[in-house]
Scaffold this motif. Sequence first.
Motif, PDB file in Angstrom:
ATOM      1  N   UNK A 212       0.851  -1.189   0.000  1.00 53.32           N
ATOM      2  CA  UNK A 212       0.000   0.000   0.000  1.00 53.32           C
ATOM      3  C   UNK A 212       0.883   1.233   0.000  1.00 53.32           C
ATOM      4  N   UNK A 213       0.874   1.944  -1.106  1.00 55.65           N
ATOM      5  CA  UNK A 213       1.695   3.150  -1.232  1.00 55.65           C
ATOM      6  C   UNK A 213       1.177   4.205  -0.262  1.00 55.65           C
ATOM      7  N   UNK A 214       2.094   4.854   0.441  1.00 53.34           N
ATOM      8  CA  UNK A 214       1.713   5.925   1.358  1.00 53.34           C
ATOM      9  C   UNK A 214       1.470   7.204   0.558  1.00 53.34           C
ATOM     10  N   UNK A 215       0.275   7.782   0.713  1.00 50.07           N
ATOM     11  CA  UNK A 215      -0.077   9.036   0.029  1.00 50.07           C
ATOM     12  C   UNK A 215      -0.396  10.076   1.093  1.00 50.07           C
ATOM     13  N   UNK A 216       0.295  11.207   1.047  1.00 46.97           N
ATOM     14  CA  UNK A 216       0.073  12.296   1.997  1.00 46.97           C
ATOM     15  C   UNK A 216      -0.887  13.309   1.375  1.00 46.97           C
ATOM     16  N   UNK A 217      -2.144  13.254   1.799  1.00 43.64           N
ATOM     17  CA  UNK A 217      -3.160  14.195   1.318  1.00 43.64           C
ATOM     18  C   UNK A 217      -3.026  15.508   2.088  1.00 43.64           C
ATOM     19  N   UNK A 218      -3.034  16.615   1.378  1.00 40.27           N
ATOM     20  CA  UNK A 218      -2.934  17.920   2.032  1.00 40.27           C
ATOM     21  C   UNK A 218      -4.282  18.286   2.654  1.00 40.27           C
ATOM     22  N   UNK A 219      -4.331  18.301   3.990  1.00 39.51           N
ATOM     23  CA  UNK A 219      -5.583  18.637   4.678  1.00 39.51           C
ATOM     24  C   UNK A 219      -5.468  19.972   5.423  1.00 39.51           C
ATOM     25  N   UNK A 220      -4.479  20.786   5.059  1.00 41.78           N
ATOM     26  CA  UNK A 220      -4.309  22.100   5.678  1.00 41.78           C
ATOM     27  C   UNK A 220      -5.609  22.892   5.622  1.00 41.78           C
ATOM     28  N   UNK A 221      -6.063  23.382   6.780  1.00 44.13           N
ATOM     29  CA  UNK A 221      -7.347  24.079   6.828  1.00 44.13           C
ATOM     30  C   UNK A 221      -7.541  24.630   8.238  1.00 44.13           C
ATOM     31  N   UNK A 222      -8.743  25.082   8.542  1.00 40.57           N
ATOM     32  CA  UNK A 222      -9.081  25.446   9.913  1.00 40.57           C
ATOM     33  C   UNK A 222      -9.119  24.170  10.763  1.00 40.57           C
ATOM     34  N   UNK A 223      -9.014  24.331  12.083  1.00 38.72           N
ATOM     35  CA  UNK A 223      -8.828  23.172  12.952  1.00 38.72           C
ATOM     36  C   UNK A 223      -9.963  22.152  12.814  1.00 38.72           C
ATOM     37  N   UNK A 224     -11.200  22.598  12.928  1.00 40.50           N
ATOM     38  CA  UNK A 224     -12.316  21.649  12.858  1.00 40.50           C
ATOM     39  C   UNK A 224     -12.401  20.991  11.487  1.00 40.50           C
ATOM     40  N   UNK A 225     -12.039  21.737  10.436  1.00 43.73           N
ATOM     41  CA  UNK A 225     -12.034  21.156   9.097  1.00 43.73           C
ATOM     42  C   UNK A 225     -10.941  20.090   8.996  1.00 43.73           C
ATOM     43  N   UNK A 226      -9.777  20.356   9.579  1.00 42.12           N
ATOM     44  CA  UNK A 226      -8.705  19.345   9.550  1.00 42.12           C
ATOM     45  C   UNK A 226      -9.120  18.088  10.286  1.00 42.12           C
ATOM     46  N   UNK A 227      -9.845  18.239  11.378  1.00 41.56           N
ATOM     47  CA  UNK A 227     -10.350  17.056  12.092  1.00 41.56           C
ATOM     48  C   UNK A 227     -11.266  16.237  11.179  1.00 41.56           C
ATOM     49  N   UNK A 243       0.118  18.525   6.343  1.00 38.99           N
ATOM     50  CA  UNK A 243      -0.273  19.904   6.665  1.00 38.99           C
ATOM     51  C   UNK A 243       0.912  20.826   6.453  1.00 38.99           C
ATOM     52  N   UNK A 244       0.616  22.062   6.122  1.00 36.94           N
ATOM     53  CA  UNK A 244       1.637  23.110   6.064  1.00 36.94           C
ATOM     54  C   UNK A 244       1.770  23.687   7.460  1.00 36.94           C
ATOM     55  N   UNK A 245       2.885  23.388   8.128  1.00 35.80           N
ATOM     56  CA  UNK A 245       2.995  23.631   9.560  1.00 35.80           C
ATOM     57  C   UNK A 245       3.071  25.109   9.931  1.00 35.80           C
ATOM     58  N   UNK A 246       3.594  25.953   9.061  1.00 39.31           N
ATOM     59  CA  UNK A 246       3.639  27.385   9.383  1.00 39.31           C
ATOM     60  C   UNK A 246       2.246  28.003   9.303  1.00 39.31           C
ATOM     61  N   UNK A 247       1.484  27.799   8.214  1.00 40.06           N
ATOM     62  CA  UNK A 247       0.136  28.369   8.164  1.00 40.06           C
ATOM     63  C   UNK A 247      -0.803  27.878   9.262  1.00 40.06           C
ATOM     64  N   UNK A 248      -0.754  26.591   9.629  1.00 39.82           N
ATOM     65  CA  UNK A 248      -1.705  26.115  10.641  1.00 39.82           C
ATOM     66  C   UNK A 248      -1.257  26.453  12.054  1.00 39.82           C
ATOM     67  N   UNK A 249       0.026  26.761  12.254  1.00 40.00           N
ATOM     68  CA  UNK A 249       0.508  27.158  13.573  1.00 40.00           C
ATOM     69  C   UNK A 249       0.692  25.991  14.524  1.00 40.00           C
ATOM     70  N   UNK A 250       1.366  26.271  15.639  1.00 40.95           N
ATOM     71  CA  UNK A 250       1.649  25.221  16.608  1.00 40.95           C
ATOM     72  C   UNK A 250       0.376  24.647  17.226  1.00 40.95           C
ATOM     73  N   UNK A 251      -0.557  25.521  17.561  1.00 36.99           N
ATOM     74  CA  UNK A 251      -1.797  25.029  18.169  1.00 36.99           C
ATOM     75  C   UNK A 251      -2.630  24.226  17.183  1.00 36.99           C
ATOM     76  N   UNK A 252      -2.639  24.638  15.917  1.00 35.06           N
ATOM     77  CA  UNK A 252      -3.356  23.871  14.903  1.00 35.06           C
ATOM     78  C   UNK A 252      -2.753  22.502  14.705  1.00 35.06           C
ATOM     79  N   UNK A 253      -1.420  22.439  14.663  1.00 32.28           N
ATOM     80  CA  UNK A 253      -0.739  21.160  14.502  1.00 32.28           C
ATOM     81  C   UNK A 253      -0.988  20.264  15.710  1.00 32.28           C
ATOM     82  N   UNK A 254      -0.905  20.847  16.887  1.00 33.50           N
ATOM     83  CA  UNK A 254      -1.140  20.073  18.113  1.00 33.50           C
ATOM     84  C   UNK A 254      -2.585  19.557  18.143  1.00 33.50           C
TER      85      UNK A 254
END
Length: 419
Positions: A212-227, A243-254
Amino acid sequence: MQRFEAVYEIESPRGIAHAAEVLAGEQSTGTFVRLALETDALRDRSGARIEAVEITGTSGVPALPSRSRGEVYERGRVTISWPEENTGPSLPNLMATVAGNLFELADISALRLTGLTLPESFALANPGPRFGAEGTHRVAGVEGPLIGTIIKPSVGLSADETAALVGTLAGAGIDFIKDDELQANGRYCPLAQRVGAVMRVLNDHADRTGKKVMYAFNITDEIEAMWRHAEMLEKAGATCAMVSVIPVGLSGLRALRGRCNLPIHGHRAGWGLFSRSPHIGIAFPVWQKLWRLAGADHLHVNGIANKFTEPDEVVAEAARAVQAPVCTGGPAHGAMPVFSSGQTVWQMAPSRRVLGNDDFIFCAGGGIMSHPGGPAAGVIALRQAADAAREGVEITEAARAQPELAAALTAFKRPEILL
Protein backbone atom coordinates in the motif's frame (compact mmCIF):
# COMPACT_ATOMS: atom_id res chain seq x y z
CA MET A 1 13.90 25.05 39.00
CA GLN A 2 13.96 24.01 35.34
CA ARG A 3 14.94 26.63 32.77
CA PHE A 4 14.88 26.90 29.00
CA GLU A 5 17.39 28.92 27.04
CA ALA A 6 17.73 30.51 23.63
CA VAL A 7 20.77 31.54 21.61
CA TYR A 8 20.67 34.68 19.47
CA GLU A 9 22.97 36.25 16.89
CA ILE A 10 22.68 39.99 17.60
CA GLU A 11 23.93 43.32 16.23
CA SER A 12 23.57 46.56 18.19
CA PRO A 13 24.80 50.18 17.94
CA ARG A 14 24.96 50.23 21.76
CA GLY A 15 26.97 47.06 22.23
CA ILE A 16 26.07 43.40 22.66
CA ALA A 17 26.15 43.43 26.46
CA HIS A 18 23.60 46.28 26.53
CA ALA A 19 21.46 44.58 23.88
CA ALA A 20 21.40 41.40 25.93
CA GLU A 21 20.18 43.32 28.98
CA VAL A 22 17.44 45.00 26.95
CA LEU A 23 16.32 41.69 25.43
CA ALA A 24 16.27 39.87 28.78
CA GLY A 25 14.26 42.62 30.42
CA GLU A 26 11.78 43.06 27.56
CA GLN A 27 11.08 39.34 27.37
CA SER A 28 10.52 38.79 31.11
CA THR A 29 9.88 41.17 33.98
CA GLY A 30 11.07 44.50 32.59
CA THR A 31 10.09 47.35 30.31
CA PHE A 32 11.79 50.61 29.33
CA VAL A 33 11.84 51.82 32.97
CA ARG A 34 12.16 50.02 36.31
CA LEU A 35 8.69 49.32 37.77
CA ALA A 36 7.71 49.75 41.41
CA LEU A 37 6.42 46.18 41.55
CA GLU A 38 9.54 44.80 39.85
CA THR A 39 11.23 43.85 43.09
CA ASP A 40 14.56 42.05 43.36
CA ALA A 41 12.71 38.97 44.62
CA LEU A 42 10.37 39.04 41.62
CA ARG A 43 13.29 39.43 39.22
CA ASP A 44 15.14 36.55 40.86
CA ARG A 45 12.06 34.34 40.54
CA SER A 46 10.77 35.26 37.08
CA GLY A 47 13.38 37.34 35.27
CA ALA A 48 15.37 36.20 32.26
CA ARG A 49 19.04 35.56 32.89
CA ILE A 50 21.98 36.33 30.62
CA GLU A 51 24.01 33.12 30.49
CA ALA A 52 26.69 34.05 27.95
CA VAL A 53 27.85 36.97 25.79
CA GLU A 54 30.37 36.55 22.97
CA ILE A 55 31.57 39.38 20.69
CA THR A 56 32.08 38.15 17.12
CA GLY A 57 32.74 41.35 15.14
CA THR A 58 31.67 44.84 14.17
CA SER A 59 30.14 46.65 11.21
CA GLY A 60 30.08 50.27 10.12
CA VAL A 61 26.48 50.08 8.94
CA PRO A 62 23.36 48.46 10.44
CA ALA A 63 22.25 45.16 8.94
CA LEU A 64 18.57 46.17 9.18
CA PRO A 65 16.76 49.52 9.32
CA SER A 66 17.06 50.83 12.87
CA ARG A 67 16.00 54.01 14.68
CA SER A 68 19.04 53.77 16.98
CA ARG A 69 22.28 54.88 15.36
CA GLY A 70 25.93 54.44 16.18
CA GLU A 71 29.39 54.82 14.68
CA VAL A 72 30.06 51.11 15.21
CA TYR A 73 27.57 48.24 15.25
CA GLU A 74 28.82 45.48 17.48
CA ARG A 75 27.93 41.89 16.61
CA GLY A 76 27.83 38.88 18.87
CA ARG A 77 26.14 35.81 20.25
CA VAL A 78 24.13 35.80 23.46
CA THR A 79 22.44 33.07 25.45
CA ILE A 80 19.39 33.95 27.54
CA SER A 81 17.50 31.64 29.90
CA TRP A 82 14.07 31.79 31.54
CA PRO A 83 12.45 29.78 34.33
CA GLU A 84 10.08 27.19 32.91
CA GLU A 85 7.52 28.41 35.45
CA ASN A 86 7.04 31.58 33.37
CA THR A 87 5.36 29.70 30.53
CA GLY A 88 4.81 26.14 31.60
CA PRO A 89 5.40 23.63 28.79
CA SER A 90 3.11 25.61 26.46
CA LEU A 91 4.51 25.90 22.93
CA PRO A 92 2.65 29.12 21.94
CA ASN A 93 3.73 30.84 25.16
CA LEU A 94 7.26 29.58 24.70
CA MET A 95 7.29 31.20 21.26
CA ALA A 96 5.94 34.48 22.65
CA THR A 97 8.87 34.48 25.08
CA VAL A 98 11.82 33.49 22.87
CA ALA A 99 10.51 35.09 19.64
CA GLY A 100 8.13 37.85 20.69
CA ASN A 101 8.64 41.63 20.66
CA LEU A 102 12.43 41.34 20.67
CA PHE A 103 12.74 41.44 16.87
CA GLU A 104 11.63 45.08 16.73
CA LEU A 105 13.65 46.48 19.63
CA ALA A 106 15.27 49.77 18.56
CA ASP A 107 18.58 49.02 20.29
CA ILE A 108 19.02 45.87 18.20
CA SER A 109 19.84 46.28 14.50
CA ALA A 110 19.92 42.54 13.69
CA LEU A 111 18.58 39.54 15.56
CA ARG A 112 18.35 35.87 14.67
CA LEU A 113 17.21 33.06 16.97
CA THR A 114 19.60 30.18 16.29
CA GLY A 115 19.32 27.76 19.21
CA LEU A 116 16.78 26.54 21.76
CA THR A 117 17.38 24.16 24.68
CA LEU A 118 14.32 22.82 26.48
CA PRO A 119 13.97 20.82 29.70
CA GLU A 120 12.21 17.47 29.80
CA SER A 121 8.93 19.04 30.97
CA PHE A 122 8.26 20.07 27.35
CA ALA A 123 8.86 16.54 26.05
CA LEU A 124 6.61 15.07 28.72
CA ALA A 125 3.73 17.56 28.34
CA ASN A 126 3.57 17.66 24.54
CA PRO A 127 2.56 14.64 22.45
CA GLY A 128 5.35 14.52 19.89
CA PRO A 129 5.13 12.36 16.75
CA ARG A 130 2.68 9.50 16.94
CA PHE A 131 4.65 7.42 14.41
CA GLY A 132 8.08 8.92 13.74
CA ALA A 133 10.52 6.99 11.57
CA GLU A 134 9.87 3.56 13.04
CA GLY A 135 6.11 3.84 12.65
CA THR A 136 6.38 5.27 9.16
CA HIS A 137 8.57 2.37 8.02
CA ARG A 138 6.04 -0.02 9.53
CA VAL A 139 2.98 1.59 7.91
CA ALA A 140 4.69 1.91 4.52
CA GLY A 141 6.16 -1.59 4.67
CA VAL A 142 9.57 -0.24 3.63
CA GLU A 143 12.87 -0.92 5.38
CA GLY A 144 15.16 1.47 3.49
CA PRO A 145 14.56 5.14 2.74
CA LEU A 146 11.11 5.84 1.34
CA ILE A 147 11.36 6.70 -2.35
CA GLY A 148 8.78 9.40 -2.97
CA THR A 149 7.49 12.02 -5.35
CA ILE A 150 5.07 14.94 -5.57
CA ILE A 151 2.00 15.26 -7.75
CA LYS A 152 2.80 17.61 -10.64
CA PRO A 153 1.38 19.82 -12.04
CA SER A 154 0.99 21.18 -8.52
CA VAL A 155 -2.59 22.29 -9.18
CA GLY A 156 -4.96 21.96 -12.10
CA LEU A 157 -5.45 18.21 -12.29
CA SER A 158 -8.91 16.84 -11.54
CA ALA A 159 -9.42 14.12 -8.95
CA ASP A 160 -9.60 11.47 -11.68
CA GLU A 161 -6.49 12.81 -13.42
CA THR A 162 -4.64 12.77 -10.11
CA ALA A 163 -5.71 9.19 -9.49
CA ALA A 164 -4.55 8.14 -12.96
CA LEU A 165 -1.09 9.58 -12.28
CA VAL A 166 -1.06 7.86 -8.88
CA GLY A 167 -1.82 4.56 -10.61
CA THR A 168 1.20 5.05 -12.88
CA LEU A 169 3.45 5.86 -9.93
CA ALA A 170 2.17 2.97 -7.82
CA GLY A 171 2.75 0.61 -10.73
CA ALA A 172 6.30 1.96 -10.96
CA GLY A 173 6.98 0.78 -7.41
CA ILE A 174 6.97 4.13 -5.59
CA ASP A 175 6.80 4.10 -1.77
CA PHE A 176 5.42 7.57 -1.07
CA ILE A 177 3.42 10.22 -2.94
CA LYS A 178 2.33 13.60 -1.66
CA ASP A 179 0.02 16.39 -2.71
CA ASP A 180 1.78 19.61 -3.52
CA GLU A 181 1.28 22.14 -0.75
CA LEU A 182 -0.66 24.31 -3.21
CA GLN A 183 -3.23 21.56 -3.79
CA ALA A 184 -5.97 22.50 -1.35
CA ASN A 185 -9.66 21.67 -1.03
CA GLY A 186 -10.66 23.78 -4.00
CA ARG A 187 -13.58 23.52 -6.38
CA TYR A 188 -11.63 21.99 -9.27
CA CYS A 189 -10.17 19.12 -7.22
CA PRO A 190 -12.11 18.83 -3.94
CA LEU A 191 -10.39 16.86 -1.21
CA ALA A 192 -13.25 14.38 -0.81
CA GLN A 193 -13.24 13.56 -4.52
CA ARG A 194 -9.44 13.35 -4.58
CA VAL A 195 -9.33 11.03 -1.57
CA GLY A 196 -12.02 8.79 -3.06
CA ALA A 197 -10.40 8.52 -6.48
CA VAL A 198 -6.83 8.10 -5.24
CA MET A 199 -7.65 5.57 -2.54
CA ARG A 200 -9.62 3.42 -4.96
CA VAL A 201 -6.45 3.15 -7.03
CA LEU A 202 -4.15 2.57 -4.05
CA ASN A 203 -6.45 0.07 -2.34
CA ASP A 204 -6.80 -1.89 -5.60
CA HIS A 205 -3.02 -1.81 -6.03
CA ALA A 206 -2.56 -3.08 -2.46
CA ASP A 207 -5.03 -5.91 -3.07
CA ARG A 208 -3.06 -7.00 -6.15
CA THR A 209 0.49 -6.57 -4.86
CA GLY A 210 0.33 -6.53 -1.07
CA LYS A 211 1.97 -3.09 -1.01
CA LYS A 212 0.00 0.00 0.00
CA VAL A 213 1.70 3.15 -1.23
CA MET A 214 1.71 5.93 1.36
CA TYR A 215 -0.08 9.04 0.03
CA ALA A 216 0.07 12.30 2.00
CA PHE A 217 -3.16 14.20 1.32
CA ASN A 218 -2.93 17.92 2.03
CA ILE A 219 -5.58 18.64 4.68
CA THR A 220 -4.31 22.10 5.68
CA ASP A 221 -7.35 24.08 6.83
CA GLU A 222 -9.08 25.45 9.91
CA ILE A 223 -8.83 23.17 12.95
CA GLU A 224 -12.32 21.65 12.86
CA ALA A 225 -12.03 21.16 9.10
CA MET A 226 -8.70 19.35 9.55
CA TRP A 227 -10.35 17.06 12.09
CA ARG A 228 -13.07 16.20 9.57
CA HIS A 229 -10.51 15.71 6.83
CA ALA A 230 -8.41 13.37 9.00
CA GLU A 231 -11.46 11.29 9.86
CA MET A 232 -12.33 11.04 6.16
CA LEU A 233 -8.80 9.85 5.36
CA GLU A 234 -8.95 7.12 7.99
CA LYS A 235 -12.33 5.87 6.75
CA ALA A 236 -10.98 5.72 3.20
CA GLY A 237 -7.97 3.65 4.28
CA ALA A 238 -5.40 6.41 3.72
CA THR A 239 -2.06 6.19 5.51
CA CYS A 240 -0.81 9.79 5.78
CA ALA A 241 -2.06 13.35 6.28
CA MET A 242 -0.10 16.41 5.20
CA VAL A 243 -0.27 19.90 6.66
CA SER A 244 1.64 23.11 6.06
CA VAL A 245 2.99 23.63 9.56
CA ILE A 246 3.64 27.39 9.38
CA PRO A 247 0.14 28.37 8.16
CA VAL A 248 -1.71 26.11 10.64
CA GLY A 249 0.51 27.16 13.57
CA LEU A 250 1.65 25.22 16.61
CA SER A 251 -1.80 25.03 18.17
CA GLY A 252 -3.36 23.87 14.90
CA LEU A 253 -0.74 21.16 14.50
CA ARG A 254 -1.14 20.07 18.11
CA ALA A 255 -4.94 19.95 17.72
CA LEU A 256 -4.62 17.82 14.61
CA ARG A 257 -2.19 15.46 16.35
CA GLY A 258 -4.80 14.90 19.07
CA ARG A 259 -7.44 13.69 16.59
CA CYS A 260 -5.37 12.15 13.77
CA ASN A 261 -4.35 8.49 13.88
CA LEU A 262 -2.19 8.73 10.75
CA PRO A 263 1.40 9.92 10.26
CA ILE A 264 1.46 13.71 9.91
CA HIS A 265 3.63 14.94 7.05
CA GLY A 266 4.81 18.45 7.87
CA HIS A 267 5.49 20.78 4.94
CA ARG A 268 7.29 24.03 5.75
CA ALA A 269 5.64 26.25 3.12
CA GLY A 270 6.72 29.84 3.76
CA TRP A 271 10.05 28.81 5.23
CA GLY A 272 12.11 31.45 3.42
CA LEU A 273 10.47 34.17 5.52
CA PHE A 274 12.36 32.85 8.57
CA SER A 275 15.51 31.54 6.93
CA ARG A 276 16.72 33.60 4.01
CA SER A 277 18.29 36.55 5.81
CA PRO A 278 21.25 36.00 8.16
CA HIS A 279 20.21 39.15 10.02
CA ILE A 280 16.69 38.28 11.17
CA GLY A 281 14.54 35.20 11.58
CA ILE A 282 14.51 31.82 13.29
CA ALA A 283 16.79 28.93 12.37
CA PHE A 284 15.32 25.55 11.42
CA PRO A 285 16.86 23.66 14.38
CA VAL A 286 14.67 25.84 16.61
CA TRP A 287 11.45 25.53 14.64
CA GLN A 288 11.69 21.79 14.09
CA LYS A 289 11.77 21.13 17.84
CA LEU A 290 8.45 22.90 18.23
CA TRP A 291 6.83 21.16 15.26
CA ARG A 292 7.97 17.79 16.55
CA LEU A 293 6.69 18.50 20.03
CA ALA A 294 3.35 19.47 18.49
CA GLY A 295 3.14 16.17 16.61
CA ALA A 296 4.81 16.22 13.18
CA ASP A 297 6.10 12.80 12.08
CA HIS A 298 7.84 14.01 8.91
CA LEU A 299 9.49 17.39 8.27
CA HIS A 300 10.85 18.83 5.04
CA VAL A 301 14.50 19.88 5.21
CA ASN A 302 15.14 20.86 1.58
CA GLY A 303 17.64 18.75 -0.38
CA ILE A 304 21.34 18.43 -1.06
CA ALA A 305 22.30 20.56 -4.10
CA ASN A 306 18.75 21.93 -4.16
CA LYS A 307 17.05 24.54 -6.35
CA PHE A 308 16.59 27.01 -3.48
CA THR A 309 19.04 29.24 -1.60
CA GLU A 310 20.11 27.07 1.34
CA PRO A 311 23.63 25.65 1.10
CA ASP A 312 24.31 21.98 1.66
CA GLU A 313 25.66 22.41 5.18
CA VAL A 314 22.40 24.07 6.28
CA VAL A 315 20.37 21.22 4.78
CA ALA A 316 22.59 18.69 6.54
CA GLU A 317 22.19 20.50 9.86
CA ALA A 318 18.41 20.54 9.41
CA ALA A 319 18.20 16.83 8.60
CA ARG A 320 20.31 15.84 11.59
CA ALA A 321 18.31 18.10 13.88
CA VAL A 322 15.05 16.30 13.02
CA GLN A 323 16.51 13.02 14.28
CA ALA A 324 18.19 14.43 17.42
CA PRO A 325 16.48 14.37 20.86
CA VAL A 326 14.09 17.30 21.16
CA CYS A 327 14.74 18.07 24.86
CA THR A 328 17.33 17.42 27.54
CA GLY A 329 15.55 14.38 28.97
CA GLY A 330 12.17 12.78 28.41
CA PRO A 331 11.02 11.15 25.17
CA ALA A 332 13.28 11.86 22.18
CA HIS A 333 10.29 12.54 19.87
CA GLY A 334 12.37 11.75 16.79
CA ALA A 335 10.87 12.50 13.38
CA MET A 336 11.69 11.69 9.78
CA PRO A 337 13.49 14.23 7.57
CA VAL A 338 12.20 14.67 4.03
CA PHE A 339 14.72 15.52 1.31
CA SER A 340 13.23 17.20 -1.76
CA SER A 341 13.89 19.92 -4.36
CA GLY A 342 15.74 18.94 -7.54
CA GLN A 343 16.78 15.51 -6.26
CA THR A 344 18.14 12.71 -8.46
CA VAL A 345 20.17 9.54 -7.94
CA TRP A 346 23.27 11.70 -7.45
CA GLN A 347 21.98 13.10 -4.13
CA MET A 348 20.95 9.78 -2.58
CA ALA A 349 24.35 8.78 -1.15
CA PRO A 350 25.16 12.26 0.24
CA SER A 351 21.71 12.38 1.89
CA ARG A 352 22.25 9.05 3.58
CA ARG A 353 25.81 10.01 4.54
CA VAL A 354 24.49 13.10 6.33
CA LEU A 355 22.32 10.93 8.61
CA GLY A 356 24.13 7.63 8.73
CA ASN A 357 20.83 5.73 8.49
CA ASP A 358 17.83 5.04 6.23
CA ASP A 359 15.23 6.87 8.31
CA PHE A 360 14.32 9.48 5.69
CA ILE A 361 12.01 10.17 2.78
CA PHE A 362 13.67 11.02 -0.53
CA CYS A 363 11.30 12.88 -2.86
CA ALA A 364 12.17 13.26 -6.53
CA GLY A 365 9.91 14.64 -9.25
CA GLY A 366 11.85 14.95 -12.46
CA GLY A 367 14.39 12.52 -11.03
CA ILE A 368 11.71 9.83 -11.42
CA MET A 369 9.36 11.03 -14.13
CA SER A 370 12.14 12.14 -16.52
CA HIS A 371 14.13 8.91 -16.43
CA PRO A 372 14.70 7.82 -20.05
CA GLY A 373 13.22 4.42 -19.22
CA GLY A 374 10.08 5.92 -17.68
CA PRO A 375 8.84 6.31 -14.09
CA ALA A 376 9.31 2.65 -13.16
CA ALA A 377 12.94 2.77 -14.20
CA GLY A 378 13.28 6.05 -12.30
CA VAL A 379 12.08 4.43 -9.07
CA ILE A 380 14.30 1.39 -9.61
CA ALA A 381 17.33 3.62 -10.20
CA LEU A 382 16.74 5.50 -6.93
CA ARG A 383 16.38 2.22 -5.05
CA GLN A 384 19.60 0.99 -6.60
CA ALA A 385 21.30 4.21 -5.54
CA ALA A 386 19.99 3.75 -1.99
CA ASP A 387 21.26 0.16 -1.87
CA ALA A 388 24.68 1.26 -3.09
CA ALA A 389 24.82 4.00 -0.46
CA ARG A 390 23.93 1.55 2.31
CA GLU A 391 26.57 -0.92 1.13
CA GLY A 392 29.24 1.77 0.74
CA VAL A 393 29.60 1.23 -3.02
CA GLU A 394 30.42 4.28 -5.15
CA ILE A 395 27.45 5.05 -7.38
CA THR A 396 29.27 4.88 -10.73
CA GLU A 397 30.67 1.49 -9.75
CA ALA A 398 27.21 0.24 -8.77
CA ALA A 399 25.84 1.42 -12.12
CA ARG A 400 28.10 -0.93 -14.09
CA ALA A 401 25.77 -3.86 -13.47
CA GLN A 402 22.48 -1.92 -13.15
CA PRO A 403 21.17 -0.38 -16.39
CA GLU A 404 18.46 1.73 -14.72
CA LEU A 405 21.01 3.44 -12.48
CA ALA A 406 23.45 3.83 -15.35
CA ALA A 407 20.79 5.52 -17.49
CA ALA A 408 19.91 7.89 -14.65
CA LEU A 409 23.54 8.92 -14.17
CA THR A 410 23.72 9.73 -17.87
CA ALA A 411 20.37 11.51 -18.01
CA PHE A 412 20.82 13.74 -14.96
CA LYS A 413 23.71 16.14 -14.64
CA ARG A 414 25.99 15.51 -11.69
CA PRO A 415 25.39 18.39 -9.25
CA GLU A 416 28.06 20.20 -7.27
CA ILE A 417 27.74 18.86 -3.74
CA LEU A 418 29.54 20.89 -1.08
CA LEU A 419 29.70 18.54 1.89
